[in-house]
Design a protein around this motif. Structure first.
Motif, PDB file in Angstrom:
ATOM      1  N   MET A   1      -1.051   9.565   4.216  1.00  9.06           N
ATOM      2  CA  MET A   1       0.388   9.381   4.415  1.00  9.06           C
ATOM      3  C   MET A   1       0.932  10.336   5.478  1.00  9.06           C
ATOM      4  O   MET A   1       1.796   9.963   6.275  1.00  9.06           O
ATOM      5  CB  MET A   1       1.144   9.556   3.091  1.00  9.06           C
ATOM      6  CG  MET A   1       0.894   8.421   2.114  1.00  9.06           C
ATOM      7  SD  MET A   1       1.905   8.489   0.618  1.00  9.06           S
ATOM      8  CE  MET A   1       1.342   9.977  -0.174  1.00  9.06           C
ATOM      9  N   ARG A   2       0.417  11.566   5.523  1.00 10.36           N
ATOM     10  CA  ARG A   2       0.827  12.506   6.578  1.00 10.36           C
ATOM     11  C   ARG A   2       0.437  11.973   7.952  1.00 10.36           C
ATOM     12  O   ARG A   2       1.204  12.062   8.913  1.00 10.36           O
ATOM     13  CB  ARG A   2       0.189  13.880   6.354  1.00 10.36           C
ATOM     14  CG  ARG A   2       0.879  14.702   5.316  1.00 10.36           C
ATOM     15  CD  ARG A   2       0.321  16.132   5.300  1.00 10.36           C
ATOM     16  NE  ARG A   2       0.440  16.658   3.972  1.00 10.36           N
ATOM     17  CZ  ARG A   2      -0.547  16.774   3.071  1.00 10.36           C
ATOM     18  NH1 ARG A   2      -1.779  16.425   3.394  1.00 10.36           N
ATOM     19  NH2 ARG A   2      -0.326  17.252   1.883  1.00 10.36           N
ATOM     20  N   ALA A   3      -0.763  11.417   8.063  1.00 13.29           N
ATOM     21  CA  ALA A   3      -1.229  10.856   9.332  1.00 13.29           C
ATOM     22  C   ALA A   3      -0.360   9.673   9.748  1.00 13.29           C
ATOM     23  O   ALA A   3       0.013   9.545  10.917  1.00 13.29           O
ATOM     24  CB  ALA A   3      -2.696  10.434   9.219  1.00 13.29           C
TER      25      ALA A   3
ATOM     26  N   SER B   1       0.791  -1.229   0.000  1.00 11.81           N
ATOM     27  CA  SER B   1       0.000   0.000   0.000  1.00 11.81           C
ATOM     28  C   SER B   1       0.827   1.286   0.000  1.00 11.81           C
ATOM     29  O   SER B   1       0.262   2.370  -0.113  1.00 11.81           O
ATOM     30  CB  SER B   1      -0.933   0.011   1.211  1.00 11.81           C
ATOM     31  OG  SER B   1      -0.181  -0.106   2.390  1.00 11.81           O
ATOM     32  N   ILE B   2       2.157   1.158   0.121  1.00 14.69           N
ATOM     33  CA  ILE B   2       2.973   2.370   0.221  1.00 14.69           C
ATOM     34  C   ILE B   2       4.422   2.045  -0.141  1.00 14.69           C
ATOM     35  O   ILE B   2       4.857   0.903  -0.012  1.00 14.69           O
ATOM     36  CB  ILE B   2       2.863   2.973   1.640  1.00 14.69           C
ATOM     37  CG1 ILE B   2       3.197   4.440   1.634  1.00 14.69           C
ATOM     38  CG2 ILE B   2       3.683   2.209   2.630  1.00 14.69           C
ATOM     39  CD1 ILE B   2       2.636   5.179   2.839  1.00 14.69           C
ATOM     40  N   VAL B   3       5.144   3.060  -0.610  1.00 11.97           N
ATOM     41  CA  VAL B   3       6.569   2.920  -0.919  1.00 11.97           C
ATOM     42  C   VAL B   3       7.305   4.010  -0.155  1.00 11.97           C
ATOM     43  O   VAL B   3       6.833   5.148  -0.069  1.00 11.97           O
ATOM     44  CB  VAL B   3       6.834   3.080  -2.438  1.00 11.97           C
ATOM     45  CG1 VAL B   3       8.320   3.028  -2.737  1.00 11.97           C
ATOM     46  CG2 VAL B   3       6.082   2.030  -3.235  1.00 11.97           C
TER      47      VAL B   3
ATOM     48  N   ARG C   1      13.526  15.305   7.277  1.00 13.22           N
ATOM     49  CA  ARG C   1      12.457  15.911   6.484  1.00 13.22           C
ATOM     50  C   ARG C   1      11.680  14.814   5.769  1.00 13.22           C
ATOM     51  O   ARG C   1      12.180  13.708   5.580  1.00 13.22           O
ATOM     52  CB  ARG C   1      13.041  16.866   5.441  1.00 13.22           C
ATOM     53  CG  ARG C   1      13.852  17.988   6.044  1.00 13.22           C
ATOM     54  CD  ARG C   1      14.448  18.884   4.986  1.00 13.22           C
ATOM     55  NE  ARG C   1      15.289  18.101   4.089  1.00 13.22           N
ATOM     56  CZ  ARG C   1      15.731  18.554   2.917  1.00 13.22           C
ATOM     57  NH1 ARG C   1      15.425  19.755   2.501  1.00 13.22           N
ATOM     58  NH2 ARG C   1      16.488  17.796   2.148  1.00 13.22           N
ATOM     59  N   VAL C   2      10.466  15.140   5.364  1.00 11.30           N
ATOM     60  CA  VAL C   2       9.627  14.180   4.651  1.00 11.30           C
ATOM     61  C   VAL C   2       8.973  14.844   3.453  1.00 11.30           C
ATOM     62  O   VAL C   2       8.854  16.079   3.395  1.00 11.30           O
ATOM     63  CB  VAL C   2       8.528  13.578   5.560  1.00 11.30           C
ATOM     64  CG1 VAL C   2       9.114  12.701   6.626  1.00 11.30           C
ATOM     65  CG2 VAL C   2       7.681  14.656   6.172  1.00 11.30           C
ATOM     66  N   ALA C   3       8.558  14.009   2.494  1.00 11.45           N
ATOM     67  CA  ALA C   3       7.777  14.468   1.346  1.00 11.45           C
ATOM     68  C   ALA C   3       6.717  13.412   1.070  1.00 11.45           C
ATOM     69  O   ALA C   3       6.886  12.235   1.414  1.00 11.45           O
ATOM     70  CB  ALA C   3       8.670  14.663   0.127  1.00 11.45           C
ATOM     71  N   PHE C   4       5.626  13.834   0.467  1.00 12.57           N
ATOM     72  CA  PHE C   4       4.515  12.939   0.173  1.00 12.57           C
ATOM     73  C   PHE C   4       4.171  13.069  -1.301  1.00 12.57           C
ATOM     74  O   PHE C   4       3.878  14.163  -1.778  1.00 12.57           O
ATOM     75  CB  PHE C   4       3.304  13.293   1.047  1.00 12.57           C
ATOM     76  CG  PHE C   4       3.641  13.295   2.511  1.00 12.57           C
ATOM     77  CD1 PHE C   4       3.686  12.117   3.221  1.00 12.57           C
ATOM     78  CD2 PHE C   4       3.956  14.479   3.163  1.00 12.57           C
ATOM     79  CE1 PHE C   4       4.030  12.115   4.565  1.00 12.57           C
ATOM     80  CE2 PHE C   4       4.294  14.491   4.502  1.00 12.57           C
ATOM     81  CZ  PHE C   4       4.333  13.298   5.208  1.00 12.57           C
TER      82      PHE C   4
ATOM     83  N   VAL D   1      12.913  11.303   4.045  1.00 11.44           N
ATOM     84  CA  VAL D   1      12.032  10.196   3.680  1.00 11.44           C
ATOM     85  C   VAL D   1      10.950  10.705   2.737  1.00 11.44           C
ATOM     86  O   VAL D   1      10.318  11.728   2.995  1.00 11.44           O
ATOM     87  CB  VAL D   1      11.377   9.573   4.938  1.00 11.44           C
ATOM     88  CG1 VAL D   1      10.450   8.433   4.554  1.00 11.44           C
ATOM     89  CG2 VAL D   1      12.434   9.101   5.917  1.00 11.44           C
ATOM     90  N   VAL D   2      10.742   9.970   1.631  1.00 11.72           N
ATOM     91  CA  VAL D   2       9.668  10.285   0.692  1.00 11.72           C
ATOM     92  C   VAL D   2       8.653   9.151   0.761  1.00 11.72           C
ATOM     93  O   VAL D   2       9.005   7.985   0.558  1.00 11.72           O
ATOM     94  CB  VAL D   2      10.201  10.443  -0.751  1.00 11.72           C
ATOM     95  CG1 VAL D   2       9.052  10.717  -1.712  1.00 11.72           C
ATOM     96  CG2 VAL D   2      11.233  11.551  -0.830  1.00 11.72           C
ATOM     97  N   PHE D   3       7.415   9.480   1.077  1.00 14.01           N
ATOM     98  CA  PHE D   3       6.314   8.524   1.071  1.00 14.01           C
ATOM     99  C   PHE D   3       5.664   8.597  -0.302  1.00 14.01           C
ATOM    100  O   PHE D   3       5.286   9.679  -0.754  1.00 14.01           O
ATOM    101  CB  PHE D   3       5.255   8.905   2.116  1.00 14.01           C
ATOM    102  CG  PHE D   3       5.641   8.622   3.535  1.00 14.01           C
ATOM    103  CD1 PHE D   3       5.121   7.513   4.201  1.00 14.01           C
ATOM    104  CD2 PHE D   3       6.506   9.457   4.229  1.00 14.01           C
ATOM    105  CE1 PHE D   3       5.459   7.257   5.519  1.00 14.01           C
ATOM    106  CE2 PHE D   3       6.849   9.205   5.544  1.00 14.01           C
ATOM    107  CZ  PHE D   3       6.327   8.093   6.193  1.00 14.01           C
ATOM    108  N   ILE D   4       5.515   7.448  -0.959  1.00 10.69           N
ATOM    109  CA  ILE D   4       4.899   7.402  -2.289  1.00 10.69           C
ATOM    110  C   ILE D   4       3.639   6.557  -2.195  1.00 10.69           C
ATOM    111  O   ILE D   4       3.679   5.408  -1.736  1.00 10.69           O
ATOM    112  CB  ILE D   4       5.861   6.805  -3.329  1.00 10.69           C
ATOM    113  CG1 ILE D   4       7.169   7.597  -3.350  1.00 10.69           C
ATOM    114  CG2 ILE D   4       5.214   6.806  -4.713  1.00 10.69           C
ATOM    115  CD1 ILE D   4       8.262   6.947  -4.157  1.00 10.69           C
ATOM    116  N   ALA D   5       2.529   7.127  -2.645  1.00 12.50           N
ATOM    117  CA  ALA D   5       1.246   6.430  -2.579  1.00 12.50           C
ATOM    118  C   ALA D   5       1.155   5.368  -3.667  1.00 12.50           C
ATOM    119  O   ALA D   5       1.708   5.516  -4.748  1.00 12.50           O
ATOM    120  CB  ALA D   5       0.104   7.426  -2.746  1.00 12.50           C
TER     121      ALA D   5
END
Length: 111
Positions: free
Chosen positions: A62-64, A24-26, A40-43, A78-82
């Motif tokens: 993803m922020r939650a 469900s996520i990368v 730092r993070v990115a979405f 960290v980059v969260f990818i949907a």
């Protein structure tokens, strides 16, 4: 929460970061040169996966998840990818998968 806003920095992480994948996520993780630097993070939610409503919902989720896991993490970008199932899966499943990825990524990136 400190976010990565520059597309140049995000591209750098895409090119040089370690990729960790769940259904469900990368996560893309780039260790910083100095471990004591603020993390730092990115979405990211791509247009191929859905319309603006879906992308906004995926980024909110993803922020939650990031908040619930204690991010951002010092010393890491960290980059969260949907993925398509980011919004359709139960929140607890996305959170659990993300927790495993964060634990794995912080261990491997530190080596």
């Amino acid at each position: 929460m400190e976010t990565i806003k520059s597309s140049t920095e995000i591209s750098y992480i895409f090119a040089n970061g370690k990729r960790f994948t769940a259904s469900s996520i990368v996560l893309l993780v780039q260790k910083k040169a100095q471990h004591d630097q603020k993390g730092r993070v990115a979405f990211v939610a791509g247009k191929k996966l859905g319309n603006a409503v879906w992308r906004n919902a995926a980024k909110r989720r993803m922020r939650a998840v990031c908040r619930d896991l204690g991010g951002p993490w010092d010393g890491y970008d960290v980059v969260f990818i949907a993925r398509k199932s980011t919004t359709s899966s139960e929140y607890s499943k996305v959170l659990s998968a993300s927790r495993k990825l964060v634990t794995k990524s912080m261990g491997e990136s530190g080596k």
